[in-house]
Design a protein around this motif. Structure first.
Motif, PDB file in Angstrom:
ATOM      1  N   GLY A 120     -87.926   0.781 -76.004  1.00 54.85           N
ATOM      2  CA  GLY A 120     -87.756   2.225 -76.035  1.00 54.85           C
ATOM      3  C   GLY A 120     -88.756   2.850 -76.971  1.00 54.85           C
ATOM      4  N   VAL A 121     -88.415   4.041 -77.465  1.00 51.66           N
ATOM      5  CA  VAL A 121     -89.259   4.788 -78.388  1.00 51.66           C
ATOM      6  C   VAL A 121     -88.548   4.816 -79.732  1.00 51.66           C
ATOM      7  CG1 VAL A 121     -90.356   7.002 -78.848  1.00 51.66           C
ATOM      8  CG2 VAL A 121     -90.186   6.154 -76.488  1.00 51.66           C
ATOM      9  N   PRO A 122     -89.225   4.438 -80.804  1.00 52.87           N
ATOM     10  CA  PRO A 122     -90.632   4.027 -80.854  1.00 52.87           C
ATOM     11  C   PRO A 122     -90.813   2.591 -80.371  1.00 52.87           C
ATOM     12  CG  PRO A 122     -89.657   3.826 -83.019  1.00 52.87           C
ATOM     13  CD  PRO A 122     -88.586   4.444 -82.158  1.00 52.87           C
ATOM     14  N   GLY A 123     -92.050   2.301 -80.003  1.00 48.04           N
ATOM     15  CA  GLY A 123     -92.368   0.943 -79.618  1.00 48.04           C
ATOM     16  C   GLY A 123     -92.414   0.014 -80.816  1.00 48.04           C
ATOM     17  N   VAL A 124     -92.132  -1.257 -80.591  1.00 48.04           N
ATOM     18  CA  VAL A 124     -92.200  -2.281 -81.635  1.00 48.04           C
ATOM     19  C   VAL A 124     -93.187  -3.336 -81.164  1.00 48.04           C
ATOM     20  CG1 VAL A 124     -90.936  -3.976 -82.990  1.00 48.04           C
ATOM     21  CG2 VAL A 124     -89.806  -1.847 -82.317  1.00 48.04           C
ATOM     22  N   HIS A 125     -94.222  -3.577 -81.969  1.00 46.10           N
ATOM     23  CA  HIS A 125     -95.301  -4.477 -81.575  1.00 46.10           C
ATOM     24  C   HIS A 125     -95.468  -5.573 -82.635  1.00 46.10           C
ATOM     25  CE1 HIS A 125     -96.252  -1.231 -78.771  1.00 46.10           C
ATOM     26  NE2 HIS A 125     -96.287  -0.414 -79.818  1.00 46.10           N
ATOM     27  N   PHE A 126     -95.676  -6.784 -82.177  1.00 43.11           N
ATOM     28  CA  PHE A 126     -95.858  -7.938 -83.051  1.00 43.11           C
ATOM     29  C   PHE A 126     -97.303  -8.402 -82.950  1.00 43.11           C
ATOM     30  CE2 PHE A 126     -91.410  -7.666 -82.223  1.00 43.11           C
ATOM     31  CZ  PHE A 126     -90.771  -8.180 -83.348  1.00 43.11           C
ATOM     32  N   GLY A 127     -97.966  -8.492 -84.100  1.00 44.95           N
ATOM     33  CA  GLY A 127     -99.355  -8.932 -84.078  1.00 44.95           C
ATOM     34  C   GLY A 127     -99.937  -9.055 -85.472  1.00 44.95           C
ATOM     35  N   PRO A 128    -101.221  -9.496 -85.585  1.00 42.14           N
ATOM     36  CA  PRO A 128    -101.865  -9.650 -86.886  1.00 42.14           C
ATOM     37  C   PRO A 128    -102.090  -8.290 -87.559  1.00 42.14           C
ATOM     38  CG  PRO A 128    -103.009 -10.894 -85.174  1.00 42.14           C
ATOM     39  CD  PRO A 128    -102.067  -9.974 -84.476  1.00 42.14           C
ATOM     40  N   MET A 129    -102.035  -8.310 -88.895  1.00 43.43           N
ATOM     41  CA  MET A 129    -102.307  -7.103 -89.670  1.00 43.43           C
ATOM     42  C   MET A 129    -103.308  -7.443 -90.772  1.00 43.43           C
ATOM     43  SD  MET A 129     -98.606  -5.189 -89.984  1.00 43.43           S
ATOM     44  CE  MET A 129     -99.376  -3.746 -90.738  1.00 43.43           C
ATOM     45  N   LEU A 130    -104.154  -6.466 -91.105  1.00 45.13           N
ATOM     46  CA  LEU A 130    -105.164  -6.630 -92.144  1.00 45.13           C
ATOM     47  C   LEU A 130    -104.643  -6.024 -93.445  1.00 45.13           C
ATOM     48  CD1 LEU A 130    -108.290  -5.486 -90.097  1.00 45.13           C
ATOM     49  CD2 LEU A 130    -107.188  -7.749 -90.144  1.00 45.13           C
ATOM     50  N   SER A 131    -105.022  -6.614 -94.554  1.00 44.56           N
ATOM     51  CA  SER A 131    -104.603  -6.092 -95.851  1.00 44.56           C
ATOM     52  C   SER A 131    -105.799  -6.090 -96.793  1.00 44.56           C
ATOM     53  CB  SER A 131    -103.468  -6.943 -96.442  1.00 44.56           C
ATOM     54  OG  SER A 131    -103.024  -6.409 -97.666  1.00 44.56           O
ATOM     55  N   LEU A 180    -116.243   2.352 -91.246  1.00 44.89           N
ATOM     56  CA  LEU A 180    -115.628   1.129 -91.768  1.00 44.89           C
ATOM     57  C   LEU A 180    -114.558   0.616 -90.815  1.00 44.89           C
ATOM     58  CD1 LEU A 180    -115.323  -0.979 -93.967  1.00 44.89           C
ATOM     59  CD2 LEU A 180    -113.808   0.603 -95.200  1.00 44.89           C
ATOM     60  N   ARG A 181    -113.816   1.507 -90.218  1.00 40.79           N
ATOM     61  CA  ARG A 181    -112.790   1.087 -89.265  1.00 40.79           C
ATOM     62  C   ARG A 181    -113.420   0.350 -88.090  1.00 40.79           C
ATOM     63  NH1 ARG A 181    -110.610   2.589 -84.504  1.00 40.79           N
ATOM     64  NH2 ARG A 181    -108.331   2.545 -84.274  1.00 40.79           N
ATOM     65  N   THR A 182    -114.550   0.843 -87.605  1.00 40.88           N
ATOM     66  CA  THR A 182    -115.235   0.191 -86.483  1.00 40.88           C
ATOM     67  C   THR A 182    -115.686  -1.200 -86.870  1.00 40.88           C
ATOM     68  OG1 THR A 182    -115.965   2.335 -85.647  1.00 40.88           O
ATOM     69  CG2 THR A 182    -117.150   0.389 -84.874  1.00 40.88           C
ATOM     70  N   ARG A 183    -116.209  -1.337 -88.081  1.00 38.38           N
ATOM     71  CA  ARG A 183    -116.656  -2.658 -88.553  1.00 38.38           C
ATOM     72  C   ARG A 183    -115.477  -3.629 -88.661  1.00 38.38           C
ATOM     73  NH1 ARG A 183    -119.456  -1.159 -93.947  1.00 38.38           N
ATOM     74  NH2 ARG A 183    -119.168  -3.416 -94.248  1.00 38.38           N
ATOM     75  N   MET A 184    -114.363  -3.151 -89.192  1.00 38.31           N
ATOM     76  CA  MET A 184    -113.179  -4.022 -89.335  1.00 38.31           C
ATOM     77  C   MET A 184    -112.631  -4.417 -87.969  1.00 38.31           C
ATOM     78  SD  MET A 184    -111.201  -2.240 -92.524  1.00 38.31           S
ATOM     79  CE  MET A 184    -109.834  -3.331 -92.329  1.00 38.31           C
ATOM     80  N   ALA A 185    -112.597  -3.477 -87.038  1.00 41.20           N
ATOM     81  CA  ALA A 185    -112.096  -3.801 -85.711  1.00 41.20           C
ATOM     82  C   ALA A 185    -112.997  -4.792 -85.000  1.00 41.20           C
ATOM     83  CB  ALA A 185    -111.943  -2.518 -84.889  1.00 41.20           C
ATOM     84  N   ALA A 186    -114.296  -4.686 -85.279  1.00 39.22           N
ATOM     85  CA  ALA A 186    -115.231  -5.634 -84.676  1.00 39.22           C
ATOM     86  C   ALA A 186    -115.073  -7.012 -85.289  1.00 39.22           C
ATOM     87  CB  ALA A 186    -116.661  -5.120 -84.848  1.00 39.22           C
ATOM     88  N   ALA A 187    -114.826  -7.056 -86.608  1.00 39.59           N
ATOM     89  CA  ALA A 187    -114.670  -8.345 -87.285  1.00 39.59           C
ATOM     90  C   ALA A 187    -113.348  -9.023 -86.921  1.00 39.59           C
ATOM     91  CB  ALA A 187    -114.763  -8.147 -88.798  1.00 39.59           C
ATOM     92  N   GLU A 188    -112.294  -8.219 -86.705  1.00 41.48           N
ATOM     93  CA  GLU A 188    -110.963  -8.778 -86.376  1.00 41.48           C
ATOM     94  C   GLU A 188    -110.459  -8.074 -85.120  1.00 41.48           C
ATOM     95  OE1 GLU A 188    -109.752 -11.244 -88.017  1.00 41.48           O
ATOM     96  OE2 GLU A 188    -111.056 -11.212 -89.791  1.00 41.48           O
ATOM     97  N   PRO A 189    -111.001  -8.435 -83.965  1.00 45.19           N
ATOM     98  CA  PRO A 189    -110.698  -7.675 -82.739  1.00 45.19           C
ATOM     99  C   PRO A 189    -109.245  -7.787 -82.280  1.00 45.19           C
ATOM    100  CG  PRO A 189    -111.972  -9.638 -82.249  1.00 45.19           C
ATOM    101  CD  PRO A 189    -111.959  -9.519 -83.730  1.00 45.19           C
TER     102      PRO A 189
END
Length: 637
Positions: free
Chosen positions: A539-550, A560-569
């Motif tokens: 339902g809403v809100p959605g719940v998603h399981f996955g890797p997170m960066l810290s 910087l966001r683009t670089r991080m997304a490229a490094a950890e796609p």
């Protein structure tokens, strides 16, 4: 080790006896006052109550620091474990009167009348002395007969009803501190009173530990008190007070009791398999004293009756022969070669025969009850009680005021009680109450993981002091998949990637290259499992399981966001405190996880969705708690 630890003089309220009488009067007039008094002063083995009148109980408890007193309308009584009490004689006449009230009421009047009869008979009127002695014997005999009848009826009732809850309550009271009385005329003041009760127990136990280690020639540098306080719900003088006890306690009420505890390591100890046989012991002591008094009262008369004829050899004319005669008469027998010369001695002997028959019946009932009690404590104790104190401590860590307020609101919706502050050194924790069997604590750190008030040192300090079983980092984060996710969706971390630890080298044409050296760690298996099953419907809100960066950087940069997304796609999102929480939890061996909701996309940042994201993350964690998934500590190898 002393069974009861008295607080230092400066910590005692020194309640006057008039104030104790007034407090007892208010308890009697309370909504459930009679029931509460019956809990403090239960029936003994016979006719009388086992404890002194309530005013005496309160007055004596105040002298020992066991009365948590705020005013005549608000106070609570603490009782030490009964097995500790049995190993130590009461000090002072007041405590002796309180603890031996039944014994005093059983023997006191009879002994006083018997001694009065002896004095009157020797100094004034032998006939009146004999009448007084007979009255004392009838009093003792009547009480013993009633005691046997009550014990027999109690045993039959126990066989017919099988009230195992009472056995469980008696068992835990035997080995743990107990709160048998909690009087709070204003139910709104009950949480503050219960907090004072927990603090008083902690101080009493700390004093006890300090004295024990001092006797061993040692000093306890740091003590963690894990003693649970048994709260007897029938001791609450009002429905509001009982509800407050249940709300503040650990675990649901069962068998008429619940628990207050400040540590997730608290466990119920098994009772010692000791059956007191109090009725039989009381009978034996009373009989021995009665025989002595009888002998003192008749041997002079026997001597006066036999001396004129010079035939005292076969008479109970000495104290020793008189005691021997009355002892034999307990079994309707006469000692060889001893025959009384007076009617008084014969009447006393027949009365002793009835007394001996009563003792035989009492011994049979007592032995039967002892065997039944031992069997039930072995077979029923764990079944009746273990589910009550299957408790855990859950620490929720947040960063922003919006996150803190959202968690408080979500958990309060489950408990119905407001948060209470606990100041722990450099940090303040909020006790949010108990959800199912989990004690929920909340703390707020500074942003990031590096500065003194940030997540790493805050989490480490709170782990050392609260000893949580689970640590959840709850709040808001930025998302990295705006095409698949929406603002307010909840992200549950399946792998935390620490981005701050890196090596930077020159690559080609003078451009630097970053080599990531940070840890890639998986949160608690138990917490991941509980999160996967916290909500079965989509339902809403959605719940998603996955890797997170810290990383210790507040991200608001498209480049910087683009670089991080490229490094950890494959990363779903990122935040700033997870690496600190992971480091502290790993060192403290605490199960941890990061649960945060998306409030921005790491660029063109604003606060429009912060409250929504904080609320969604808090409500997800509240669902996790409400399902009972964190009620027990995680399994340890």
């Amino acid at each position: 080790m002393q069974g009861i630890c008295v607080l230092p003089d400066g910590d005692r309220s020194r309640l006057s006896f008039l104030a104790a009488r007034e407090a007892a009067r208010r308890v009697r007039r309370a909504e459930r006052g009679r029931q509460a008094i019956g809990t403090v002063r239960p029936r003994g083995v016979g006719v009388f109550r086992a404890r002194a009148p309530l005013a005496v109980v309160l007055y004596a408890a105040d002298r020992e620091g066991r009365l948590v007193w705020q005013d005549p309308h608000t106070f609570a009584l603490l009782e030490p474990p009964q097995d500790d009490m049995r190993g130590h004689r009461p000090r002072g006449w007041l405590r002796a009167v309180d603890r031996q009230w039944e014994f005093a009421m059983f023997l006191g009047p009879a002994t006083l009348v018997m001694l009065s009869g002896l004095v009157v008979g020797l100094a004034w009127s032998p006939v009146l002395g004999i009448l007084l002695a007979l009255a004392a014997m009838l009093y003792a005999g009547a009480l013993m007969t009633l005691t046997v009848c009550l014990l027999t009826l109690g045993w039959l009732r126990h066989i017919l009803t099988r009230r195992t809850g009472d056995e469980a309550k008696d068992s835990v009271s035997f080995v743990h501190w107990t709160m048998p009385l909690c009087h709070c005329a204003d139910a709104g003041r009950a949480p503050a009173l219960l907090a004072a009760v927990a603090d008083r127990l902690h101080r009493l136990m700390t004093i006890r530990v300090d004295r024990s280690t001092e006797n061993l020639g040692a000093v306890a540098a740091r003590v963690e008190i894990v003693e649970p306080l048994v709260c007897v719900l029938s001791g609450a003088t009002g429905a509001g007070t009982e509800a407050a006890i249940i709300a503040a306690s650990t675990g649901p009420p069962e068998a008429g009791i619940t628990f207050l505890t400040r540590s997730s390591r608290s466990r119920i100890r098994r009772p010692k398999l000791i059956e007191t046989g109090g009725g039989l012991a009381l009978y034996l002591v009373a009989t021995a004293l009665l025989l002595v008094v009888q002998a003192l009262g008749v041997y002079e008369g026997e001597r006066e009756a036999c001396e004129p004829v010079g035939d005292c050899a076969g008479r109970p004319a000495t104290f020793g022969r008189a005691v021997l005669w009355f002892t034999y008469r307990l079994a309707f027998q006469s000692p060889p070669g001893i025959v009384p010369a007076t009617t008084q001695t014969w009447v006393g002997g027949w009365a002793d025969g009835l007394l001996g028959l009563t003792g035989l019946l009492l011994a049979g009932v007592t032995l039967r009850r002892a065997a039944a009690a031992r069997k039930e404590r072995l077979t029923d104790f764990r079944k009746d009680i273990d589910t009550v104190l299957s408790t855990s401590t859950v620490l929720l860590l947040v960063v922003t005021p919006a996150e803190r307020n959202a968690v408080m609101a979500a958990v309060a919706g489950l408990t119905g009680v407001p948060a209470s502050r606990r100041h722990l050194g450099y940090h303040t924790a909020f006790d949010l109450g108990v959800v199912k069997g989990a004690r929920v604590m909340l703390a707020q750190s500074r942003p990031g993981s590096i500065e003194p008030g940030a997540a790493t040192l805050t989490a480490q300090s709170l782990i050392d002091q609260l000893k949580p079983d689970y640590l959840l980092l709850v709040g808001v984060c930025y998302g990295l998949r705006e095409r698949d996710h929406r603002l307010g969706d909840v992200l549950v971390c399946t792998q935390l990637r620490v981005m701050d630890h890196k090596k930077v080298v020159d690559y080609r044409w003078g451009e630097p290259a970053e080599i990531m050296r940070g840890d890639r760690v998986t949160p608690s298996v138990t917490l991941l499992d509980r999160c996967h099953h916290a909500r079965l419907e989509e339902g809403v809100p959605g719940v998603h399981f996955g890797p997170m960066l810290s990383m210790n950087t507040l991200l608001d940069s498209a480049e910087l966001r683009t670089r991080m997304a490229a490094a950890e796609p494959d990363a779903y999102g990122g935040e700033m405190e997870g690496s600190g929480v992971y480091a502290a939890a790993g060192k403290g061996k605490v199960d941890w996880i990061v649960v945060k909701a998306i409030s921005n996309w790491g660029m063109a940042k604003n606060d429009d969705a912060e409250e929504l994201a904080a609320r969604n993350a808090a409500e997800f964690v509240a669902d996790l708690l409400a399902n009972g998934g964190l009620d027990r500590p995680p399994p340890r190898p």
